[in-house]
Design a protein around this motif. Structure first.
Motif, PDB file in Angstrom:
ATOM      1  N   PRO A 188       4.577  14.838  -6.498  1.00 56.58           N
ATOM      2  CA  PRO A 188       3.234  14.235  -6.566  1.00 56.58           C
ATOM      3  C   PRO A 188       3.318  12.758  -6.935  1.00 56.58           C
ATOM      4  CG  PRO A 188       3.278  16.343  -7.702  1.00 56.58           C
ATOM      5  CD  PRO A 188       4.705  15.999  -7.388  1.00 56.58           C
ATOM      6  N   MET A 189       2.449  11.951  -6.322  1.00 61.41           N
ATOM      7  CA  MET A 189       2.514  10.502  -6.505  1.00 61.41           C
ATOM      8  C   MET A 189       1.120   9.902  -6.663  1.00 61.41           C
ATOM      9  SD  MET A 189       5.602   9.280  -3.972  1.00 61.41           S
ATOM     10  CE  MET A 189       5.392  10.373  -2.550  1.00 61.41           C
ATOM     11  N   PHE A 190       1.093   8.735  -7.311  1.00 65.64           N
ATOM     12  CA  PHE A 190      -0.113   7.934  -7.406  1.00 65.64           C
ATOM     13  C   PHE A 190      -0.332   7.165  -6.101  1.00 65.64           C
ATOM     14  CE2 PHE A 190       1.594   8.127 -11.737  1.00 65.64           C
ATOM     15  CZ  PHE A 190       0.490   8.554 -12.457  1.00 65.64           C
ATOM     16  N   LEU A 191      -1.586   6.857  -5.791  1.00 69.23           N
ATOM     17  CA  LEU A 191      -1.918   5.892  -4.751  1.00 69.23           C
ATOM     18  C   LEU A 191      -2.000   4.516  -5.398  1.00 69.23           C
ATOM     19  CD1 LEU A 191      -2.925   5.080  -1.909  1.00 69.23           C
ATOM     20  CD2 LEU A 191      -5.234   5.634  -2.692  1.00 69.23           C
ATOM     21  N   MET A 192      -1.308   3.530  -4.813  1.00 71.75           N
ATOM     22  CA  MET A 192      -1.250   2.194  -5.400  1.00 71.75           C
ATOM     23  C   MET A 192      -1.369   1.133  -4.311  1.00 71.75           C
ATOM     24  SD  MET A 192       1.832   2.761  -8.199  1.00 71.75           S
ATOM     25  CE  MET A 192       1.360   1.289  -9.103  1.00 71.75           C
ATOM     26  N   THR A 193      -1.848  -0.034  -4.698  1.00 74.98           N
ATOM     27  CA  THR A 193      -1.779  -1.202  -3.836  1.00 74.98           C
ATOM     28  C   THR A 193      -1.636  -2.432  -4.718  1.00 74.98           C
ATOM     29  OG1 THR A 193      -2.818  -2.404  -1.999  1.00 74.98           O
ATOM     30  CG2 THR A 193      -4.292  -1.461  -3.649  1.00 74.98           C
ATOM     31  N   ASN A 194      -0.857  -3.413  -4.234  1.00 71.84           N
ATOM     32  CA  ASN A 194      -0.616  -4.610  -5.044  1.00 71.84           C
ATOM     33  C   ASN A 194      -0.304  -5.808  -4.163  1.00 71.84           C
ATOM     34  OD1 ASN A 194       2.119  -4.262  -4.311  1.00 71.84           O
ATOM     35  ND2 ASN A 194       2.706  -3.381  -6.279  1.00 71.84           N
ATOM     36  N   ALA A 195      -0.318  -6.969  -4.804  1.00 69.62           N
ATOM     37  CA  ALA A 195       0.140  -8.221  -4.199  1.00 69.62           C
ATOM     38  C   ALA A 195       0.959  -8.932  -5.271  1.00 69.62           C
ATOM     39  CB  ALA A 195      -1.034  -9.084  -3.761  1.00 69.62           C
ATOM     40  N   PHE A 196       2.217  -9.278  -4.944  1.00 69.38           N
ATOM     41  CA  PHE A 196       3.101  -9.863  -5.950  1.00 69.38           C
ATOM     42  C   PHE A 196       4.180 -10.687  -5.261  1.00 69.38           C
ATOM     43  CE2 PHE A 196       5.453  -6.229  -4.599  1.00 69.38           C
ATOM     44  CZ  PHE A 196       6.791  -6.452  -4.898  1.00 69.38           C
ATOM     45  N   TRP A 197       5.056 -11.309  -6.083  1.00 68.49           N
ATOM     46  CA  TRP A 197       6.098 -12.211  -5.588  1.00 68.49           C
ATOM     47  C   TRP A 197       7.471 -11.594  -5.861  1.00 68.49           C
ATOM     48  CZ3 TRP A 197       4.350 -16.564  -3.106  1.00 68.49           C
ATOM     49  CH2 TRP A 197       3.006 -16.903  -3.314  1.00 68.49           C
ATOM     50  N   PRO A 198       8.070 -10.914  -4.895  1.00 67.99           N
ATOM     51  CA  PRO A 198       9.390 -10.309  -5.132  1.00 67.99           C
ATOM     52  C   PRO A 198      10.478 -11.374  -5.262  1.00 67.99           C
ATOM     53  CG  PRO A 198       8.755 -10.054  -2.836  1.00 67.99           C
ATOM     54  CD  PRO A 198       7.566 -10.647  -3.535  1.00 67.99           C
ATOM     55  N   HIS A 199      11.558 -11.013  -5.954  1.00 72.99           N
ATOM     56  CA  HIS A 199      12.673 -11.948  -6.144  1.00 72.99           C
ATOM     57  C   HIS A 199      13.354 -12.310  -4.828  1.00 72.99           C
ATOM     58  CE1 HIS A 199      12.577 -11.971 -10.488  1.00 72.99           C
ATOM     59  NE2 HIS A 199      12.548 -10.654 -10.523  1.00 72.99           N
ATOM     60  N   TRP A 200      13.302 -11.422  -3.850  1.00 74.43           N
ATOM     61  CA  TRP A 200      14.086 -11.598  -2.639  1.00 74.43           C
ATOM     62  C   TRP A 200      13.336 -12.333  -1.526  1.00 74.43           C
ATOM     63  CZ3 TRP A 200      11.754  -8.676   1.227  1.00 74.43           C
ATOM     64  CH2 TRP A 200      10.931  -7.606   0.792  1.00 74.43           C
ATOM     65  N   LEU A 201      12.138 -12.846  -1.813  1.00 73.72           N
ATOM     66  CA  LEU A 201      11.417 -13.667  -0.847  1.00 73.72           C
ATOM     67  C   LEU A 201      11.180 -15.056  -1.430  1.00 73.72           C
ATOM     68  CD1 LEU A 201       8.685 -11.275   0.638  1.00 73.72           C
ATOM     69  CD2 LEU A 201      10.718 -12.173   1.783  1.00 73.72           C
TER      70      LEU A 201
ATOM     71  N   PHE B 233       0.905  -1.155   0.000  1.00 71.58           N
ATOM     72  CA  PHE B 233       0.000   0.000   0.000  1.00 71.58           C
ATOM     73  C   PHE B 233       0.933   1.191   0.000  1.00 71.58           C
ATOM     74  CE2 PHE B 233      -1.931   3.105   3.116  1.00 71.58           C
ATOM     75  CZ  PHE B 233      -2.716   3.759   2.174  1.00 71.58           C
ATOM     76  N   PHE B 234       0.940   1.981  -1.096  1.00 69.67           N
ATOM     77  CA  PHE B 234       2.047   2.919  -1.233  1.00 69.67           C
ATOM     78  C   PHE B 234       1.713   4.068  -2.167  1.00 69.67           C
ATOM     79  CE2 PHE B 234       2.346  -0.428  -4.316  1.00 69.67           C
ATOM     80  CZ  PHE B 234       2.976   0.057  -5.453  1.00 69.67           C
ATOM     81  N   LEU B 235       2.558   5.084  -2.090  1.00 71.90           N
ATOM     82  CA  LEU B 235       2.523   6.236  -2.982  1.00 71.90           C
ATOM     83  C   LEU B 235       3.744   6.158  -3.878  1.00 71.90           C
ATOM     84  CD1 LEU B 235       1.554   8.971  -0.353  1.00 71.90           C
ATOM     85  CD2 LEU B 235       0.042   7.562  -1.761  1.00 71.90           C
ATOM     86  N   TYR B 236       3.541   6.438  -5.177  1.00 72.67           N
ATOM     87  CA  TYR B 236       4.579   6.145  -6.165  1.00 72.67           C
ATOM     88  C   TYR B 236       4.531   7.180  -7.276  1.00 72.67           C
ATOM     89  CZ  TYR B 236       7.285   3.073  -9.344  1.00 72.67           C
ATOM     90  OH  TYR B 236       8.215   2.533 -10.182  1.00 72.67           O
ATOM     91  N   GLN B 237       5.682   7.809  -7.519  1.00 75.11           N
ATOM     92  CA  GLN B 237       5.716   8.887  -8.503  1.00 75.11           C
ATOM     93  C   GLN B 237       5.505   8.390  -9.930  1.00 75.11           C
ATOM     94  OE1 GLN B 237       9.397  11.047  -8.509  1.00 75.11           O
ATOM     95  NE2 GLN B 237       8.685  12.587  -9.971  1.00 75.11           N
ATOM     96  N   GLY B 238       6.043   7.220 -10.266  1.00 75.15           N
ATOM     97  CA  GLY B 238       5.852   6.677 -11.590  1.00 75.15           C
ATOM     98  C   GLY B 238       6.823   7.203 -12.627  1.00 75.15           C
ATOM     99  N   VAL B 239       8.049   7.523 -12.215  1.00 70.62           N
ATOM    100  CA  VAL B 239       9.106   7.960 -13.134  1.00 70.62           C
ATOM    101  C   VAL B 239      10.205   6.919 -13.072  1.00 70.62           C
ATOM    102  CG1 VAL B 239      10.766   9.766 -13.697  1.00 70.62           C
ATOM    103  CG2 VAL B 239       8.518  10.378 -12.773  1.00 70.62           C
ATOM    104  N   ARG B 240      10.436   6.225 -14.165  1.00 69.52           N
ATOM    105  CA  ARG B 240      11.312   5.060 -14.153  1.00 69.52           C
ATOM    106  C   ARG B 240      12.709   5.404 -13.620  1.00 69.52           C
ATOM    107  NH1 ARG B 240      11.011   0.227 -16.521  1.00 69.52           N
ATOM    108  NH2 ARG B 240       9.197   0.856 -17.755  1.00 69.52           N
TER     109      ARG B 240
END
Length: 236
Positions: A205-218, A123-130
């Motif tokens: 300024p950032m987007f509001l985002m939420t996700n569920a995924f499988w990171p490489h480090w877990l 659950f996070f805020l993300y600017q979206g600039v690569r």
């Protein structure tokens, strides 16, 4: 809340969107956050309990992330809830974000995490600039009680704290809140302040985002049945 499966609709259909590649640019700024107007970019623009799904507010996209990517087809809506599913037997996940960015405001989520060790819920805020993002993160280890609170400026981590939740976040819904101002970032769980930072505070300024995924480090087994991050409320 368990409507019949005939009432479940993929977000990609409801929003009238095809899955987008990871190179696709994110949506424009909230007009209140446009250059020259950033001082006015403090108003709340989203308070959503998902009785209906408003495609002018939310978007679900497909792109590479972690071990299997996130896919718009794994996001669905029923009245009062968005589900972001980890399908059985895969390392795929799902994500939803606001169409517009905001700045210096409070973000809230009421969610129940999947019991999926090895997956991560954000659950996070993300600017979206690569590569050079500002970011403010609440990251919950699925199937555990561990949580991380993190901030980033221009792609560099500026704060990072780990805590243990006093409950199993997969058993019931809980409230998570980010209070973001020019001078500080504070994180709350069920109304209790867990962590605050007054240095290294992002400002873009950032987007509001939420996700569920499988990171490489877990590490963890792919689920034997579909498991979902369930979202009852988002505000920003």
């Amino acid at each position: 809340m368990s409507p019949g499966s005939n009432n479940i609709w993929p977000l990609a259909v409801l929003l009238g969107l095809a899955a987008l590649a990871s190179t696709t640019a994110f949506s424009p700024l909230d007009p209140a956050c446009a250059p020259g107007a950033l001082d006015r970019c403090t108003r709340a623009t989203i308070v959503d309990d998902f009785d209906v799904l408003d495609g002018s507010i939310w978007v679900s996209e497909s792109h590479s992330l972690g071990q299997g990517g996130v896919h718009a087809s794994h996001a669905s809506h029923v009245p009062g809830m968005v589900r972001l599913t980890l399908p059985a037997g895969t390392r795929e996940g799902s994500e939803i974000r606001s169409r517009r960015r905001g700045r210096f405001r409070t973000a809230e989520a009421r969610i129940r995490t999947p019991d999926a060790p090895g997956a991560l819920v954000g659950f996070f805020l993300y600017q979206g600039v690569r590569g050079t993002n500002d970011e403010i993160d609440v990251e919950i280890f699925a199937g555990e009680r561990r949580v991380m609170f993190t901030t980033w400026i221009a792609g560099t981590r500026t704060n990072h704290v780990k805590r243990v939740l006093p409950f199993d976040p997969s058993e019931d819904f809980h409230d998570y809140r980010i209070e973001w101002s020019r001078d500080s970032v504070a994180f709350f769980v069920d109304g209790e302040r867990f962590v605050s930072f007054d240095t290294g505070v992002p400002e873009q300024p950032m987007f509001l985002m939420t996700n569920a995924f499988w990171p490489h480090w877990l590490d963890g087994p792919a689920p034997s049945e579909p498991l979902s991050l369930e979202i009852e409320h988002l505000a920003f």
